[in-house]
Write an enzyme that holds these catalytic residues in place. Structure first.
Site, PDB file in Angstrom:
ATOM      1  CE1 TYR A   1      -3.529   2.711   0.569  1.00 34.28           C
ATOM      2  CE2 TYR A   1      -2.062   3.469   2.304  1.00 34.28           C
ATOM      3  CZ  TYR A   1      -3.146   3.682   1.482  1.00 34.28           C
ATOM      4  OH  TYR A   1      -3.840   4.857   1.550  1.00 34.28           O
TER       5      TYR A   1
ATOM      6  CE1 TYR B   1      -7.652  12.804  -1.225  1.00 32.94           C
ATOM      7  CE2 TYR B   1      -7.752  11.767   0.938  1.00 32.94           C
ATOM      8  CZ  TYR B   1      -7.109  11.957  -0.281  1.00 32.94           C
ATOM      9  OH  TYR B   1      -5.935  11.301  -0.541  1.00 32.94           O
TER      10      TYR B   1
ATOM     11  NE  ARG C   1      -4.402   4.914  -4.943  1.00 35.39           N
ATOM     12  CZ  ARG C   1      -4.696   5.756  -3.954  1.00 35.39           C
ATOM     13  NH1 ARG C   1      -4.714   5.316  -2.699  1.00 35.39           N
ATOM     14  NH2 ARG C   1      -4.976   7.027  -4.218  1.00 35.39           N
TER      15      ARG C   1
ATOM     16  CG  HIS D   1      -2.662  11.314  -4.882  1.00 38.77           C
ATOM     17  ND1 HIS D   1      -3.663  12.167  -4.509  1.00 38.77           N
ATOM     18  CD2 HIS D   1      -2.664  10.328  -3.960  1.00 38.77           C
ATOM     19  CE1 HIS D   1      -4.251  11.717  -3.410  1.00 38.77           C
ATOM     20  NE2 HIS D   1      -3.664  10.593  -3.051  1.00 38.77           N
TER      21      HIS D   1
ATOM     22  NE  ARG E   1      -0.877   6.162  -2.594  1.00 42.68           N
ATOM     23  CZ  ARG E   1      -0.630   4.968  -2.062  1.00 42.68           C
ATOM     24  NH1 ARG E   1       0.488   4.330  -2.349  1.00 42.68           N
ATOM     25  NH2 ARG E   1      -1.500   4.404  -1.249  1.00 42.68           N
TER      26      ARG E   1
ATOM     27  CG  ASP F   1       3.616  15.608  -3.416  1.00 39.67           C
ATOM     28  OD1 ASP F   1       3.454  15.471  -4.642  1.00 39.67           O
ATOM     29  OD2 ASP F   1       2.669  15.455  -2.617  1.00 39.67           O
TER      30      ASP F   1
ATOM     31  N   GLY G   1       6.417  11.659   1.515  1.00 38.55           N
ATOM     32  CA  GLY G   1       5.418  10.682   1.928  1.00 38.55           C
ATOM     33  C   GLY G   1       6.041   9.328   2.161  1.00 38.55           C
ATOM     34  NE  ARG G   2       5.242   5.268  -3.068  1.00 37.77           N
ATOM     35  CZ  ARG G   2       4.584   6.038  -3.926  1.00 37.77           C
ATOM     36  NH1 ARG G   2       4.953   7.320  -4.082  1.00 37.77           N
ATOM     37  NH2 ARG G   2       3.563   5.555  -4.611  1.00 37.77           N
TER      38      ARG G   2
END
Length: 418
Positions: free
Chosen positions: A53, A159, A194, A299, A302, A330, A353-354
């Site tokens: 994920y 969101y 995904r 994103h 993603r 990003d 993020g990751r």
């Protein structure tokens, strides 16, 4: 050559034994010298569904690969004979100070990666003097994050749902809790495909199958933590038995327009940033709405596969709009050198993020600290090697984007605005 047997007193200065590190986790983390090292640790310590994920993206996963390739395909142009004995890595971003030109991006499902989840992230960010962004899909509540990071900068990512009242209820809670910036994500009219998640049956709480039970045997510590801590759920939502993609498609509104953006802006007391801008034309449009910043982002690859590479888009947006708005970048950032390249080409700030989640999966809060330390050391070292002592000294002259990924037929007007 005349030889002799060395005397012990001659050997002593040449031999230095490393002090043993008793704590196994800290020893593993200290041995991680790059974000890729943390990723390798995370993969070993985390069940497949949770790791995939985090690590995966949409469809063929070309967008994230291209974004990373864009950072690899740069050439720095250093200046020599500059005094870089002292280096300043901080400045003002969206009305407040940051100690480094990066912060933690909003991520969902975070306590799935490690039971400490958002608590580890926001506390580490507070210690480091960088912002922490809480996702609508977070697994810690707005109020709990504010309590865990009372003196740091907390941002809330929104969101826009079909149920506007529920959306605004979250916005109001974030404002009351002292969050200073609202990130409105606009690139999710529907969920991206995904495929790793679909193959793994990724749900909250996790779906137990023969495969996940077998995987549990390989990751006993993760499962012990999962089963002996607070049940995993979205802190801002009701429990959801389906996949992430099904949740997104059920909740999120594909009818959102610029007028909705203006409506939300007028109801938020702090800074407003639009996340998910992928063309120069859209960057112009949101600037006209009157927001304070934009995040050039696809994103993390993603959503739309084969989406524009944010780093490639950065120079044109910065050249036209850099004096009107704060630009954040990003997607694809894996090193401090990537961050410095983005700042040099006109970004005011970057989000990771990751890179943060790999540290979280590798070692909880200590792993997040290690990820921030790795990136911070790389930022400072890259600045010194470029011959700059402050972020203000970085310019596009320090970076050349090489041309491995360029259109075969460059766009012409009016598509050139995209």
């Amino acid at each position: 050559m005349k030889r002799q047997i060395p005397a012990p007193r001659d050997l002593a200065p040449l031999l230095r034994f490393e002090k043993p590190q008793v704590a196994r986790k800290q020893r593993r983390l200290d041995a991680a010298l790059t974000i890729e090292d943390l990723r390798a640790l995370a993969k070993r310590r985390t069940p497949k569904a949770a790791f995939d994920y985090t690590d995966g993206s949409a469809e063929a996963e070309l967008s994230i690969a291209r974004a990373r390739r864009a950072f690899q395909d740069i050439e720095f142009r250093p200046a020599i004979l500059r005094d870089v004995s002292e280096v300043s890595t901080g400045w003002q971003v969206l009305g407040g100070p940051v100690s480094m030109p990066f912060g933690i991006a909003p991520t969902g499902f975070t306590r799935m990666m490690h039971t400490e989840g958002e608590y580890a992230g926001c506390r580490a960010a507070g210690r480091a003097g960088i912002p922490f962004s809480l996702s609508t899909m977070g697994t810690a509540s707005i109020e709990d994050v504010a309590q865990a990071n009372p003196h740091g900068r907390n941002w809330f990512q929104l969101y826009v749902w079909k149920d506007r009242d529920r959306s605004m209820a979250l916005v109001e809670r974030a404002a009351r809790a002292g969050f200073d910036t609202l990130l409105i994500t606009v690139d999710v009219p529907v969920a991206g495909a995904r495929l790793r998640d679909r193959r793994n049956g990724m749900t909250v709480p996790p779906t137990l199958t023969a495969a996940t039970v077998a995987d549990a045997l390989l990751h006993p510590r993760w499962w012990i933590d999962f089963l002996t801590t607070e049940p995993l759920a979205f802190a801002s939502l009701d429990r959801w038995p389906g996949t992430v993609a099904e949740l997104l498609d059920t909740m999120f509104d594909p009818t959102v327009t610029l007028s909705d953006l203006a409506w939300i802006r007028d109801r938020w007391p702090g800074k407003v940033v639009v996340k998910g801008v992928q063309t120069l034309a859209d960057a112009r449009a949101v600037v006209e709405v009157g927001v304070d910043g934009i995040v050039l982002s696809n994103h993390g690859g993603r959503q739309l596969d084969r989406a524009p590479v944010p780093f490639h888009l950065l120079p044109s947006v910065a050249a036209e709009l850099g004096t009107d708005i704060e630009i954040i970048l990003d997607t694809g950032i894996t090193s401090g050198a990537d961050i410095i390249a983005a700042i040099a080409l006109g970004a005011r700030f970057t989000l990771i993020g990751r890179a943060y989640l790999y540290g979280l999966m590798a070692g909880g809060g200590a792993g997040v600290d290690r990820a921030i330390t790795i990136l911070s050391e790389q930022v400072e070292r890259t600045m010194r090697l470029l011959g700059v002592s402050s972020l203000e000294e970085l310019t596009p002259q320090h970076v050349t984007q090489l041309t491995a990924l360029i259109p075969c037929q460059p766009a012409t007007s009016p598509a050139a605005n995209w």
